[in-house]
Enzyme design. Structure first.
Site, short mmCIF file in Angstrom:
data_model
loop_
_atom_site.label_atom_id
_atom_site.label_comp_id
_atom_site.label_asym_id
_atom_site.label_seq_id
_atom_site.Cartn_x
_atom_site.Cartn_y
_atom_site.Cartn_z
N ARG A 7 0.83 -1.21 0.00
CA ARG A 7 0.00 0.00 0.00
C ARG A 7 0.86 1.26 0.00
O ARG A 7 0.43 2.31 -0.49
CB ARG A 7 -0.99 -0.01 1.18
CG ARG A 7 -2.07 1.04 1.08
CD ARG A 7 -3.18 0.86 2.11
NE ARG A 7 -4.23 -0.03 1.66
CZ ARG A 7 -5.35 0.36 1.03
NH1 ARG A 7 -5.57 1.63 0.79
NH2 ARG A 7 -6.25 -0.52 0.66
N GLU A 50 -9.63 5.59 7.52
CA GLU A 50 -8.21 5.90 7.40
C GLU A 50 -7.89 7.23 6.71
O GLU A 50 -6.96 7.92 7.13
CB GLU A 50 -7.51 4.77 6.63
CG GLU A 50 -7.46 3.46 7.38
CD GLU A 50 -7.12 2.30 6.43
OE1 GLU A 50 -7.97 1.95 5.58
OE2 GLU A 50 -6.02 1.77 6.54
#
Lengths: 782, 496
Positions: free
Chosen positions: A331, A732
Site C-alpha cells: 500500500r 483511514e
C-alpha cells in the site's frame, strides 16, 4: 434498480422504502450514554467466572540470540502461581502468523528475535502475583548481533520477502533527461497505536475441550483460527467474541491473536478460565507499530515544476516477522503517487527483517508513508524553484488525459482539483500567505509556515478475497430486531451506521434494532474490520439480510391484504398496504403465525475489483476517497518548538450516512496523524530496547495541541461507485490530511534557506528535528 | 507512637465506609475495580499519564463547600484517600438522569471508543465544580484535561462539551451539606496506623509523630502524592512494606506567605501552593501550569519534587535560581541547607537515614531582579522536560550585576551554570553583541546526555538559545514575539 450479483435486486444507492429516516442523520454513537456513565463493558470489565486465573508474561531480556538457559523454578514456587507455561506446553502449533509465513511463534522456543518477545507465561490467582512471579525467571540468551535498523538489515540482506516495485515508464532515463533533478534521503518514523484499552483476552474452557474467548480484536475470525491452531482443535471448536474495543487503529487486527492464544493455552493447561490483560509498558514493547521507513528519493522536473520522473525506494522496518508487512508495504507503493500524475515513476519497496517487534497494520496501512514521501518531494521541488507549493501541487494533480495510476487503474472519480481549490478558498490561503511573509520578515525568533496538501486514498483490501462480509438479522415476534454482522466496533461508529441502514430497511425506529457483539458463532469466516471497509462491507451485507426478511414480509402482506408488492411500503414503524396501515410488529406476528421465516443471513462482496501483483496491474480499489487540508504553524527557531495555529479541512465522504460520526473520524484521524508527524517519537537504544514504552515517554497529542482554529467541511458529493447509499469509507483517509502540518513546518524552515539548500526535515518533526533542520539550513547558507 | 486509628474511612455514595484490611501499596483503582467491582473506572497506563482512571476526591474546601480534585486512581494509594469522598463515573447519574457533563458529552459526540471517557467525565466534573466567575475559555478546558489522553476524537467535541456544560450554574446534587456532614464523620483527624511493625500504612498528624516514626523506621517509604512512588509499585514492582503518608500533617501542608519570602511545607500539594508560587513570577505560574496535569498537581508536592532528587524535576531549578533553602529534619534536629547543596550527585542527596524534607523557603524576587523560566519538552502539556532553564538576573541601569542560573535536564542533578553566571556579570542588556561569551560558557557548565527525550547536542543548543531568549526578553522584547506559549503579557493566573 441496478441489480448485480453482489446486491441482487437492491439498489445500493437508493432505499426501497423511498425515504431515509435514520441514514444521513447525526444519530449518536449507540454506546454514547454507556461510555459516559462507565456502563460500556470491555474485556477486563466483564464479570469473571469463579476461579479465573490471571496471566503475566515472561519476556526476552535481549534482542537476539539462542535461549541457552531458562530457569523457572522460582517462578513456579512463587506465591499464588498455579502454572508456568512454555512453548513445550502447546498442544497444537507454535505458530500464529496471519499470512502463514511460519515466522511468528506464540512463545519463543529455541531463540529470541526481539527484546520483549514472550518466552513463557505465568498463570496465578491474582494479576499482581503473576506479574511478581514472572520477574523471578532467569532467562539466559546467547551472544548474537541484532539487526536494529533498516540500514543494518540492508547491509546483511535481511528481508522478510522479495522486493516489490510498481514502475511505469522509464524513470531512470527520464531522470537523466529531465531539465532539473534532485535527490535525498527522508527518514519517516513509526507510530505506536496507543489504543487506550490495552490488549486483553479472557479464555473460558468449554466441554469437549472447546474454547470460548472474549477478546479485544478487529479480527475475531483470525483469533478463532489462531486459538484453534494453538490448541490443535478444528476451527468449529472455538468461539471468539468481541462487543467493543477501547480503540484499535490496526493494532488489534493481527496482533490481538497472540494474547488470546496465550490465554487459551493457559486455560487449556490449567482447566480454568484465564485472563490476559497486558500492562501498558508490555503492550508497547510487545506489539507492533506503524512501519518506520527510510525513503531514498530522486525526482526530475521541468522549470515549471511539472514532475517528469520520480524514483523512490522505501526501506521498511518490518521487525522480526512477516505479519501483515507485505500488504502494508504494497500500500505504500500504491500511494506513492498520492493525487499526482507522474509520467515516469518507480515506487520500490524493500522489506527489512530486523530484531525489533513486528510492525503491523496502523490506520492508513502503509499509505501514509508513501504519500508523505511524495509530498516531501513536492515541498523540496517547490522550494528549489521558488514556486508556491500549492501552485506546484495543483499543476501535478491527476486530470484529464493524465488520469491513470502507475498500476494501471484509471482515477475515474478524481475530485482532487476541486477539493484542493475549495480548501484554498475556505482557508483564505493567498491572503494568509502574504500575512505570513510579513510576519516572518519582522520576527527573528518565531517563524510561520503554511501548506495545503491533498489526499487520495484507495478503498478496498488489496488482498481481494478479504472484500466480503456477512450479516445475520433476526426479527422477533414483538417486532424487535437483532442485528449481527462480521464487523467490529472500536469506536468508529460502525455498529451505529449499520443499525441506521437496517432500521431504514424495515422502516422502523433505530432503537428497535438491537446491536450485538461480533461473534464467530453467528457470522463465520469474517474479514478484519480494517482498510476503512467496515461500513461499505457490513452495512451492505446487513442491508441484504434485512431486505430478504422485508421481501418475505412484503409477499406475506400482499397475500394477506390482497395487494401487490409494489404497493407496500415500510415506514414509521408501520407497513402501508395501499391505504391500510398495519403496525410493523403486528405484521411480524401475523407472519410468524403463518410460518414465515423471520431470520436471514446477508452476504456481500465488492464488485469490479481485481489485482495482478505479478504484473503490478489491475483495479485494486473500488474507488478513491479524497480530501485536502490547510495547516498554519509557528516554530521557535531557538528551541524547535512547534504550535499548529489553524487547520482547514475539506474531506470527501461521499454522501454521509452519519455526518457527526464522519466528522469525528476526520477530526480524530487528523489529530492522530498530526501526532505521528510531530510529537510521537519511538526511540530504541543500542541494545534494541524500546525506550519510549509508556505515555510518560511516548507523547500522543493532548487537547492543547489541537489547533485553536480547526475547521472541518464535508465535501458535497456522492460516491460514483455503488457503495452503500452513496457514502464513502472514512476510517483511514483523514489521517493523511495531517501531512499538511509537516509541509507547513517545511515551509516555515524553507524561508530561512536559499533555494539551492534542500530542507532536511525528518518525520516526526519533533522540536529537536525542527531545530536540527533550522540549524542545518543556516549553516549551509552560502 | 500513639496510633489511634486502625482503619481508613472514605465516603462512598453518601455513606462512610470503613476499610481496615488493605495492603500498604493497594491502589485506589484496584480497590474500586477488584473489590467494589466499580469497573467504570479504567486502567489505561497504570502510571498516572493517561487519565483513564481519573476519579474525583472531595474534601472540605476553604469556604463552606466541598472541594473536588481529580486524581489518578491507578497510582493513588488507597490509604491516601482516607477522609475523602470518592466519586467515580458510575456515581454521576442521579435518578436515571445523566450528569450535565455526561449529557453534554453525549450531545457533542464526545466519545468514540469510550475507554478514556470515564476519566474525562471525572476531570470535567472537577472543572464543573470549580468557581470560574468570568466563565471558561478553551485554554482553561485544555488545562483541565491536560492529564487525559484520547486517541479517537481529536478532543474538539470534548472541549465543546465542557464549555457547554460549564456555562450553566452548578446544579448536580454533589457537595451538599450532607456531604460535608459525611466528610466530617469520615475525617477522624487522628493518627492512622494500619498493619503491624513489619508492614503498615501510617499517616501521622503531626511532624513530631512523623519524625519519631521515621527514626524508628528509616527504611519506610515516605509518600506525599505518590505520583512517583506509585510507579515504583505499579511498574517496578518494588517490595514496599512500610508506607508513611505525609498528607495528613497540617503543619507540613502549611504555606506561610511573608512579605519578602514564602515558606512552604513539604507536603503542600502543587494545587495548595499554586497561588503563592504563581505570584513569585508569571513564568513560575506557566511552568506549574505545564507540570504534570491537574491530577498530578492535585496530590503531587513541590516537597516531593525536591526530595526525590530527580535531575529532571521542574521545580528545583526554579527554586535554586531564586536562592531557596530547604529545611531538613531528623528526630528533633533541624538543618537548613541551600537547595543547590542538597543535590550531591545523580540519585544522591544530602539526606541522612531518618531525615526528611520538612519545608522549603524562597525569597520573593525584588524589584531589581528579572526572572525568566522555560520548560522545553516534546509536547507542551504533561511532558517531562528535556531542558528546564531558570534565570534570575540582578539588574541595575541596564547592566547585569549578578546572575543566578539553574538548569534541569543538563546534568545528573539540577545544577547552577556558574561559568555562564560569571560571564554575565557587568554585561549590558542593551548590547547583544556582548552576550555570546555567556552563551558559550554554558558549554563549560554542562555536558548533558543523550536519551529518549533529547540528544546532548539538542540540549546544549537549546540551553544557549534560552539564555539568548531570556536576555532578549529582559532587554525589553515583547514575549508575544519570543514564545509560543506562556506569554508574560497575557499572564493570568491559570487553573490548578
Amino acid at each position: 434498480m441496478s441489480g448485480s450479483p453482489e446486491t441482487g435486486t437492491l439498489d445500493p444507492q437508493v432505499n426501497t422504502t423511498g425515504e431515509l429516516r435514520s441514514v444521513r442523520t447525526s444519530v449518536r454513537h449507540d454506546s454514547a450514554a454507556k461510555h459516559v456513565s462507565g456502563a460500556a463493558l470491555y474485556v477486563d470489565d466483564v464479570g469473571e467466572p469463579a476461579g479465573t486465573l490471571q496471566i503475566a508474561i515472561g519476556a526476552s531480556p535481549a534482542a537476539k540470540g539462542p535461549i541457552v538457559g531458562l530457569d523457572l523454578d522460582a517462578v513456579r514456587t512463587a506465591p499464588g502461581v498455579v502454572a508456568v507455561v512454555t512453548a513445550a506446553d502447546i498442544p497444537g502449533h507454535n505458530e500464529i502468523s496471519p499470512v502463514g509465513a511460519g515466522d511468528d511463534p506464540l512463545l519463543a522456543d529455541t531463540k529470541v528475535l526481539f527484546h520483549g518477545q514472550p518466552v513463557f507465561i505465568v498463570a496465578a490467582e491474582t494479576r499482581e502475583a503473576a506479574r511478581r512471579a514472572a520477574l523471578l525467571a532467569t532467562i539466559r540468551i546467547g551472544e548474537a548481533e541484532p539487526l536494529l535498523t533498516v540500514e543494518a538489515a540492508e547491509a546483511a540482506d535481511s528481508l522478510i520477502s522479495p522486493d516489490f516495485n510498481i514502475v511505469r515508464g522509464d524513470p531512470g532515463k527520464a531522470l537523466e533527461t529531465a531539465a532539473n533533478r534532485m535527490s535525498g534521503n527522508f527518514p519517516i518514523g513509526g507510530q505506536e497505536h496507543f489504543y487506550l484499552e490495552g490488549q486483553a483476552a479472557l479464555a473460558i474452557p468449554q466441554e469437549d475441550g472447546d474454547m470460548f474467548v472474549l477478546t479485544s480484536t478487529q479480527h475475531p475470525s483470525e483469533v478463532q483460527k489462531v486459538v484453534a491452531e494453538v490448541l490443535g482443535l478444528p476451527i468449529n471448536a472455538v468461539v471468539s467474541e468481541v462487543r467493543r474495543m477501547g480503540g484499535g487503529f490496526g493494532g488489534k487486527e493481527s496482533q490481538a491473536c497472540q494474547w488470546a492464544g496465550l490465554a487459551a493455552l493457559a486455560a487449556r493447561v490449567t482447566g480454568r478460565p484465564c485472563k490476559l490483560r497486558l500492562d501498558r509498558d508490555d503492550d508497547m514493547v510487545m506489539t507492533g507499530k506503524r512501519h518506520d521507513m527510510l525513503a531514498r528519493w530522486q525526482v526530475g522536473y521541468d522549470d515549471d515544476g511539472m514532475l517528469e520522473a520520480a524514483d523512490i525506494t522505501f526501506l521498511a522496518k518490518c521487525g522480526f516477522s512477516t505479519d501483515l508487512s507485505n500488504s502494508v508495504i504494497d500500500r505504500t507503493a500504491f500511494h506513492t503517487d498520492n493525487a499526482y500524475f507522474v509520467p515516469h515513476i518507480a515506487a520500490r519497496t524493500k522489506r527489512m527483517r530486523t530484531n525489533t517487534v513486528s510492525n503491523t497494520a496502523f490506520r492508513g496501512f502503509g499509505g501514509p508513508q508513501g504519500m508523505l514521501a511524495i509530498e516531501h518531494v513536492m515541498d523540496q521541488v517547490a522550494h528549489r524553484l521558488r514556486i508556491d507549493p500549492f501552485d506546484l501541487r495543483m499543476r501535478n494533480l491527476y486530470g484529464p488525459d493524465r488520469d491513470v495510476t502507475p498500476y494501471g487503474m484509471t482515477v475515474f472519480d478524481n475530485i482532487a482539483p476541486e477539493v484542493m481549490e475549495k480548501t484554498e478558498a475556505l482557508s483564505g490561503y493567498r491572503a494568509r500567505r502574504r500575512e505570513i511573509a510579513e510576519h516572518n520578515a519582522e520576527n527573528p525568533f518565531l517563524r510561520k509556515g503554511l501548506a495545503i496538501t491533498p489526499v487520495k486514498f484507495g478503498i478496498s483490501f488489496t488482498a481481494t478475497h478479504l472484500n466480503q462480509a456477512g450479516a445475520l438479522v433476526h426479527v422477533y415476534t414483538d417486532g424487535s430486531v437483532h442485528l449481527n454482522h462480521g464487523g467490529t466496533e472500536m469506536g468508529q461508529g460502525l455498529f451505529t451506521k449499520v443499525a441506521q441502514v437496517v432500521a431504514d430497511e424495515f422502516g422502523i425506529d433505530l432503537d428497535k434494532v438491537k446491536i450485538t457483539a461480533t461473534t464467530t458463532a453467528k457470522v463465520p469466516n469474517t474479514s478484519p474490520t480494517a482498510a476503512s471497509s467496515g461500513t461499505d462491507l457490513n452495512a451492505m451485507a446487513a442491508r441484504i439480510a434485512a431486505a430478504r426478511i422485508r421481501e418475505r414480509l412484503t409477499d406475506f402482506a400482499a397475500e394477506t391484504y390482497d395487494s401487490v408488492a409494489a404497493d407496500i411500503r415500510f415506514r414509521d414503524n408501520q407497513v402501508f398496504v395501499g391505504n391500510r396501515a398495519v403496525g410493523f410488529a403486528d405484521l411480524v406476528r401475523q407472519a410468524y403465525m403463518a410460518r414465515i421465516s423471520l431470520s436471514s443471513t446477508g452476504f456481500y462482496r465488492t464488485p469490479k475489483i481485481h489485482w495482478d501483483r505479478e504484473k503490478g496491474q489491475g483495479r485494486p480499489f473500488f474507488y478513491f476517497a479524497y480530501g485536502a487540508s490547510c495547516s498554519e504553524v509557528t516554530i521557535d527557531t531557538l528551541t524547535g518548538e512547534l504550535r499548529v495555529d489553524r487547520v482547514d479541512i475539506v474531506h470527501d465522504v461521499g454522501k454521509s450516512l452519519n455526518p457527526a460520526i464522519d466528522i469525528g473520524q476526520i477530526e480524530g484521524g487528523f489529530v492522530q496523524g498530526m501526532g505521528w508527524l510531530t510529537t510521537e517519537e519511538l526511540v530504541w537504544d543500542a541494545g534494541g530496547r524500546l525506550r519510549t514504552h509508556a505515555p510518560s515517554t511516548y507523547k500522543i497529542p493532548t487537547s492543547s495541541d489541537v489547533p485553536a482554529e480547526f475547521n472541518v467541511h464535508l465535501h458535497d458529493g456522492i460516491n460514483r461507485e455503488e457503495a452503500i447509499y452513496g457514502s464513502k469509507a472514512v476510517g483511514e483517509p483523514p489521517l493523511m490530511l495531517a501531512i499538511s502540518v509537516h509541509s507547513a513546518i517545511f515551509d516555515a524552515i524553507a524561508g530561512l534557506a536559499p533555494p539551492v539548500v534542500a530542507i532536511p526535515l525528518d518525520a516526526p518533526a519533533t522540536p529537536e528535528a525542527i531545530l536540527r533542520a533550522v540549524t542545518a539550513v543556516r549553516e549551509a547558507r552560502p | 507512637m500513639q496510633a489511634e486509628r486502625h482503619a481508613i474511612h472514605i465516603v462512598r455514595r453518601g455513606k462512610v465506609v470503613e476499610i481496615s484490611d488493605f495492603a500498604p501499596t493497594e491502589t485506589l483503582l484496584d480497590y474500586l475495580r477488584l473489590r467494589e467491582r466499580a469497573i467504570g473506572t479504567k486502567e489505561g497506563c497504570a502510571e498516572g499519564d493517561c487519565g483513564a482512571c481519573t476519579v474525583a476526591l472531595g474534601r472540605p474546601g476553604e469556604g463552606e463547600g466541598t472541594e473536588y480534585r481529580p486524581v489518578n486512581a491507578c497510582i493513588h494509594l488507597l490509604g491516601m484517600a482516607d477522609g475523602a469522598e470518592v466519586i467515580t463515573v458510575e456515581d454521576m447519574a442521579r435518578d436515571g438522569e445523566l450528569h450535565p457533563i455526561q449529557q453534554s458529552m453525549v450531545e457533542h459526540h464526545a466519545s468514540q471508543c469510550g475507554f478514556c471517557t470515564p476519566g474525562f467525565v471525572m476531570a470535567l466534573f472537577a472543572l464543573y465544580h470549580r468557581e470560574a466567575p468570568d466563565g471558561l475559555d478553551r485554554t482553561q478546558v485544555n488545562d483541565a484535561i491536560a492529564g487525559n489522553l484520547c486517541r479517537c476524537t481529536g478532543y474538539k467535541p470534548i472541549v465543546a462539551a465542557a464549555l457547554d456544560a460549564c456555562a450553566d450554574p452548578v446544579f448536580d446534587g454533589f457537595g451538599t451539606d450532607e456531604t460535608i456532614m459525611a466528610l466530617k464523620e469520615a475525617d477522624k483527624g487522628k493518627t492512622l496506623f494500619v498493619g503491624d511493625e513489619n508492614r503498615f500504612f501510617a499517616a501521622p498528624v503531626s511532624i513530631d509523630e512523623l519524625a519519631a516514626l521515621y527514626v524508628l523506621h528509616p527504611d519506610a517509604t515516605l509518600v506525599a502524592g505518590a505520583t512517583d512512588v506509585g510507579l515504583w509499585i505499579t511498574k517496578q514492582m518494588r517490595p514496599i512494606d512500610r508506607v508513611i503518608h505525609l498528607g495528613r500533617i497540617r503543619e507540613m501542608t502549611a504555606i506561610e506567605d511573608n512579605p519578602d519570602s514564602l515558606v512552604i511545607g513539604a507536603a503542600a500539594t502543587y494545587a495548595d501552593a499554586w497561588d503563592a508560587l504563581s505570584k513569585l513570577d508569571p513564568d513560575i505560574a506557566e511552568v506549574l501550569r505545564r507540570l504534570g496535569s491537574p491530577q498530578v498537581r492535585a496530590v503531587g508536592t513541590v516537597g516531593g519534587n525536591i526530595a526525590n532528587g530527580s535531575p529532571i524535576g521542574d521545580t528545583p531549578p526554579l527554586l535554586i535560581a531564586l536562592g531557596a533553602e530547604t529545611m531538613l529534619r531528623h528526630g528533633g534536629d533541624i538543618r537548613v541547607l541551600a537547595l543547590e547543596d542538597f543535590y550531591l550527585d545523580y540519585g544522591k542527596q544530602d539526606r541522612q537515614p531518618g531525615e526528611f524534607v520538612e519545608s522549603f523557603r524562597v525569597e520573593k524576587p525584588g524589584p531589581n531582579t528579572a526572572f525568566r523560566a522555560y520548560k522545553i519538552s516534546k509536547r507542551f502539556d504533561q511532558d517531562i522536560s528535556a531542558v528546564l532553564a531558570a534565570f534570575a538576573l540582578d539588574i541595575h541601569q541596564g547592566i547585569i550585576r549578578s546572575a543566578k542560573i539553574a538548569f534541569g535536564g543538563m546534568a545528573g542533578i539540577p545544577k547552577r551554570a556558574r561559568y555562564a553566571e560569571k560571564a554575565l556579570k557587568d554585561i549590558s542588556l542593551n548590547d547583544p553583541s556582548g552576550w555570546q561569551p555567556a552563551i558559550d560558557a554554558l558549554a563549560r557548565d554542562f555536558a548533558p546526555m543523550d536519551d529518549h527525550r533529547a540528544s546532548a547536542a539538542y540540549r546544549s543548543q537549546v540551553a544557549g538559545g534560552l539564555l539568548k531568549k531570556a536576555l532578549t526578553e529582559i532587554a525589553g522584547e515583547d514575549t508575544m514575539a519570543t514564545r509560543l506559549t506562556g506569554t508574560r503579557e497575557a499572564a493570568d493566573v491559570g487553573l490548578t
